[in-house]
Structure formats: structure tokens, C-alpha cells
Design an enzyme around this catalytic site. Sequence first.
Site, PDB file in Angstrom:
ATOM      1  N   TYR A   5       0.829  -1.206   0.000  1.00 37.72           N
ATOM      2  CA  TYR A   5       0.000   0.000   0.000  1.00 37.72           C
ATOM      3  C   TYR A   5       0.869   1.264   0.000  1.00 37.72           C
ATOM      4  O   TYR A   5       1.564   1.549   0.975  1.00 37.72           O
ATOM      5  CB  TYR A   5      -0.931   0.035   1.209  1.00 37.72           C
ATOM      6  CG  TYR A   5      -1.871  -1.137   1.323  1.00 37.72           C
ATOM      7  CD1 TYR A   5      -2.232  -1.898   0.206  1.00 37.72           C
ATOM      8  CD2 TYR A   5      -2.434  -1.477   2.553  1.00 37.72           C
ATOM      9  CE1 TYR A   5      -3.113  -2.973   0.320  1.00 37.72           C
ATOM     10  CE2 TYR A   5      -3.318  -2.541   2.669  1.00 37.72           C
ATOM     11  CZ  TYR A   5      -3.639  -3.288   1.556  1.00 37.72           C
ATOM     12  OH  TYR A   5      -4.504  -4.351   1.681  1.00 37.72           O
ATOM     13  N   HIS A  10      -0.151 -11.933   1.203  1.00 40.56           N
ATOM     14  CA  HIS A  10      -1.148 -11.085   0.555  1.00 40.56           C
ATOM     15  C   HIS A  10      -1.892 -11.815  -0.573  1.00 40.56           C
ATOM     16  O   HIS A  10      -3.099 -11.650  -0.741  1.00 40.56           O
ATOM     17  CB  HIS A  10      -0.463  -9.820   0.021  1.00 40.56           C
ATOM     18  CG  HIS A  10      -1.367  -8.639  -0.076  1.00 40.56           C
ATOM     19  ND1 HIS A  10      -0.892  -7.349  -0.053  1.00 40.56           N
ATOM     20  CD2 HIS A  10      -2.706  -8.526  -0.193  1.00 40.56           C
ATOM     21  CE1 HIS A  10      -1.908  -6.500  -0.162  1.00 40.56           C
ATOM     22  NE2 HIS A  10      -3.012  -7.179  -0.250  1.00 40.56           N
ATOM     23  N   SER A  44     -13.196  -4.886   2.106  1.00 39.60           N
ATOM     24  CA  SER A  44     -14.224  -4.272   1.242  1.00 39.60           C
ATOM     25  C   SER A  44     -15.623  -4.766   1.593  1.00 39.60           C
ATOM     26  O   SER A  44     -16.401  -5.143   0.707  1.00 39.60           O
ATOM     27  CB  SER A  44     -13.918  -4.546  -0.234  1.00 39.60           C
ATOM     28  OG  SER A  44     -12.730  -3.926  -0.630  1.00 39.60           O
ATOM     29  N   PRO A  45     -15.997  -4.771   2.887  1.00 40.65           N
ATOM     30  CA  PRO A  45     -17.339  -5.231   3.253  1.00 40.65           C
ATOM     31  C   PRO A  45     -18.444  -4.295   2.772  1.00 40.65           C
ATOM     32  O   PRO A  45     -19.624  -4.661   2.797  1.00 40.65           O
ATOM     33  CB  PRO A  45     -17.288  -5.282   4.784  1.00 40.65           C
ATOM     34  CG  PRO A  45     -16.270  -4.234   5.146  1.00 40.65           C
ATOM     35  CD  PRO A  45     -15.227  -4.329   4.065  1.00 40.65           C
ATOM     36  N   LEU A  46     -18.047  -3.098   2.310  1.00 35.73           N
ATOM     37  CA  LEU A  46     -19.014  -2.139   1.765  1.00 35.73           C
ATOM     38  C   LEU A  46     -18.897  -2.031   0.250  1.00 35.73           C
ATOM     39  O   LEU A  46     -19.312  -1.037  -0.342  1.00 35.73           O
ATOM     40  CB  LEU A  46     -18.806  -0.769   2.411  1.00 35.73           C
ATOM     41  CG  LEU A  46     -19.138  -0.722   3.908  1.00 35.73           C
ATOM     42  CD1 LEU A  46     -18.715   0.600   4.519  1.00 35.73           C
ATOM     43  CD2 LEU A  46     -20.621  -0.971   4.131  1.00 35.73           C
ATOM     44  N   GLY A  47     -18.343  -3.079  -0.380  1.00 35.79           N
ATOM     45  CA  GLY A  47     -18.254  -3.064  -1.841  1.00 35.79           C
ATOM     46  C   GLY A  47     -17.458  -1.887  -2.359  1.00 35.79           C
ATOM     47  O   GLY A  47     -17.857  -1.220  -3.302  1.00 35.79           O
ATOM     48  N   ARG A  48     -16.296  -1.646  -1.735  1.00 35.07           N
ATOM     49  CA  ARG A  48     -15.441  -0.496  -2.077  1.00 35.07           C
ATOM     50  C   ARG A  48     -16.214   0.821  -2.016  1.00 35.07           C
ATOM     51  O   ARG A  48     -16.028   1.727  -2.834  1.00 35.07           O
ATOM     52  CB  ARG A  48     -14.772  -0.694  -3.438  1.00 35.07           C
ATOM     53  CG  ARG A  48     -13.950  -1.982  -3.479  1.00 35.07           C
ATOM     54  CD  ARG A  48     -12.944  -2.019  -4.593  1.00 35.07           C
ATOM     55  NE  ARG A  48     -12.200  -3.281  -4.556  1.00 35.07           N
ATOM     56  CZ  ARG A  48     -11.131  -3.533  -3.803  1.00 35.07           C
ATOM     57  NH1 ARG A  48     -10.663  -2.582  -3.013  1.00 35.07           N
ATOM     58  NH2 ARG A  48     -10.528  -4.701  -3.830  1.00 35.07           N
ATOM     59  N   GLY A  49     -17.100   0.893  -1.019  1.00 33.54           N
ATOM     60  CA  GLY A  49     -17.870   2.103  -0.786  1.00 33.54           C
ATOM     61  C   GLY A  49     -19.163   2.178  -1.557  1.00 33.54           C
ATOM     62  O   GLY A  49     -20.032   3.009  -1.253  1.00 33.54           O
ATOM     63  N   PHE A  50     -19.332   1.319  -2.552  1.00 35.26           N
ATOM     64  CA  PHE A  50     -20.499   1.417  -3.420  1.00 35.26           C
ATOM     65  C   PHE A  50     -21.796   1.159  -2.659  1.00 35.26           C
ATOM     66  O   PHE A  50     -22.821   1.802  -2.916  1.00 35.26           O
ATOM     67  CB  PHE A  50     -20.379   0.424  -4.579  1.00 35.26           C
ATOM     68  CG  PHE A  50     -21.472   0.561  -5.603  1.00 35.26           C
ATOM     69  CD1 PHE A  50     -21.404   1.551  -6.567  1.00 35.26           C
ATOM     70  CD2 PHE A  50     -22.568  -0.292  -5.610  1.00 35.26           C
ATOM     71  CE1 PHE A  50     -22.408   1.692  -7.517  1.00 35.26           C
ATOM     72  CE2 PHE A  50     -23.575  -0.156  -6.540  1.00 35.26           C
ATOM     73  CZ  PHE A  50     -23.492   0.839  -7.509  1.00 35.26           C
TER      74      PHE A  50
END
Length: 328
Positions: free
Chosen positions: A57, A124, A203-209
Site C-alpha cells: 500500500y 497477501h 471491502s465489506p461495503l463493496g469499495r464504498g459502493f
Amino acid sequence: MTDISTRHLGELAVSAQGLGCMGMSHAYGASDDAQSIATLHRALDLGVTLLDTADFYGAGHNEELIGRAIAGRRDEVVLATKFGFVNRLGEATSIRGDAEYVRQACDASLRRLGIDHIDLYYQHRVDPRVPIEETVGAMAELVRAGKVRHLGLSEAGVQTIRRAHAVHPIAALQSEWSLWTRDLEVEIAAVCRELGIGIVPFSPLGRGFLTGRYSSVDGLAKTDMRRSQPRFADGNLEQNLAIVAKLNELAAAKGVTAGQLALAWVQHRGDDVVPIPGTRRQQYLEENLAALSIELTAEDLAAIEAAAPPDEVAGTRYDATSLTFVNG
């Protein structure tokens, strides 16, 4: 204040929700270090213990940032970092899992983080050219040397998980898991539970989507990785917005946001599940943590899943090249 209870990844005790730190240095456009450090401090103040980073990162910047943020507060943190992605200037990203690289990568991460041990050290991505027994054997040597406390894998497949666990106990599997990425549920989650391995959804929020904050990619930075992801592409985006609209309706009925509802669904996958939603901002950190207080009945869960059936999600979660690194 939200009660942040404790869950276990193998034998490692962590807060029920962690903080993914990738976006503070990588993938989503420019960021502000001071703002990120303030958010990290706020997370610790609120009882978040699990901080997740990786050497990849920001080409090491994220680990250095985390190191600065936790200076003087090391005993409050369960620090997770990862190795494996190699990205040399002018070359395509590759994976290394050979024993020599494992040792080199760990020492470099410890220097950047300014710490004497890593609490949870992940591979990773699986290196298809190197037997997992060699990689995990080298990681186990780091445990014996006191440089690492617990071992993890990321985006590993069933057979890799079994073979790795036979070499040294694996505490956690970190893989994408959300309402629109549910392939973990086919076989992998069951194997983790059989072996006593905790699951860390990124990404439990779908990358914010799934928060409903994005109706197009126009507001995203030119360097934002989501611009190249199939689910954000024209045609797919519109179909996926219909899912978010349904989540918004369900969330409004419960007096929460769509993002909180989607995150609460992940939190309800089991007591061995510790999602790591990422954010740079205190506002969204606190919004995410509030999802821990949302109680969902069996009827609620069924309604949420009906609003976001996997076969109605348009587009793959990665492009074709990146998918070759998944479930190896």
C-alpha cells in the site's frame, strides 16, 4: 458510545470490527496524512484494536504512516500487515512467496512500522510458483524468532488453506466478503470454521459502493482504482445502483444508512468474522462502528439478501488479470 466487543481470529483476540488502512495511502486517490492519523487515533480511542495494512500500500508509505500513528500506543494495537505483491518500476505487479523473500519482507515491514513484532502476518496473495509449505514454513520461522505472533492468508483457496494450516496454525483468512461478493460462502468459509480460522472480510461495503454515495465514477480521482473495476463500468453500474436503491429502502425503515445495513449484515455472518471497512475520515469511521449496534432478525437478513442477490450483481469484482490472484 458503541460497544466494541471482542472476537477471535484463531487464538488472537481483536475488536469485533477493525480498520482497513489501504485507502490512506493507496488505490483511491490523494490522501492527507494528518487527517488519516487523526482517524487512526480516533479508532483507537473508540476501542478499535485491529489495524490492517500491507507493504504494497503506497509502496511502503502506509506502513510508515501506521508506524507514526501508533508510536506511544503500541500496546493498544493488534497490528496486521501483509507481504507478497512485488511492483518494481516499469514492471507488472507480481507475487513472491519464496522463503528468502518472506524473511526480507518481514524485516522491511518491521523497520517501516517501527515495531519489534507483527501481531498478524498475512501472505497477501498465493504465489503459484512456490509450494505453500515453503511460504508458510518461512512464516513459521518468523514466529519462532519472535518477529511475528500469528499467521494469515489472503484470498487463498480451500486446498491452499488446508495445506498451509498443516504446516503452522493459520489464525485468519482475509478475503473480500460483502453483499455483492459472496463466493467465500460456497466452500471457503466452511473450511475456515472446520479448522478454527477466523475470517477478515475486506471491502465489506463493496469499495464504498454499498453506502449509496456513488452514482457514477465522475467524482472519483483519476487514479482511483474503481474507475477500472468492472462493477463500476457503464452498464454494470446502473444495474448495481438498483441494488443500492433497495438497500436504501430497507435501511430507511430501520433508521440507519445503507452502508450501516450492509456492514451489519457482514457482522452477522458469525462471531468468527471481523470485517475491516476502510476510511480516511472520522465521520465514516464512527458511522461504520455504529453498525455494530444494529440487531438484525432472521427476517431482516432474508430481506437484505433478497435485495442484493449475488446473481443480480453486474460485473466481476476485479479485471481478468487481478482475478488470477484470487482463491489460489
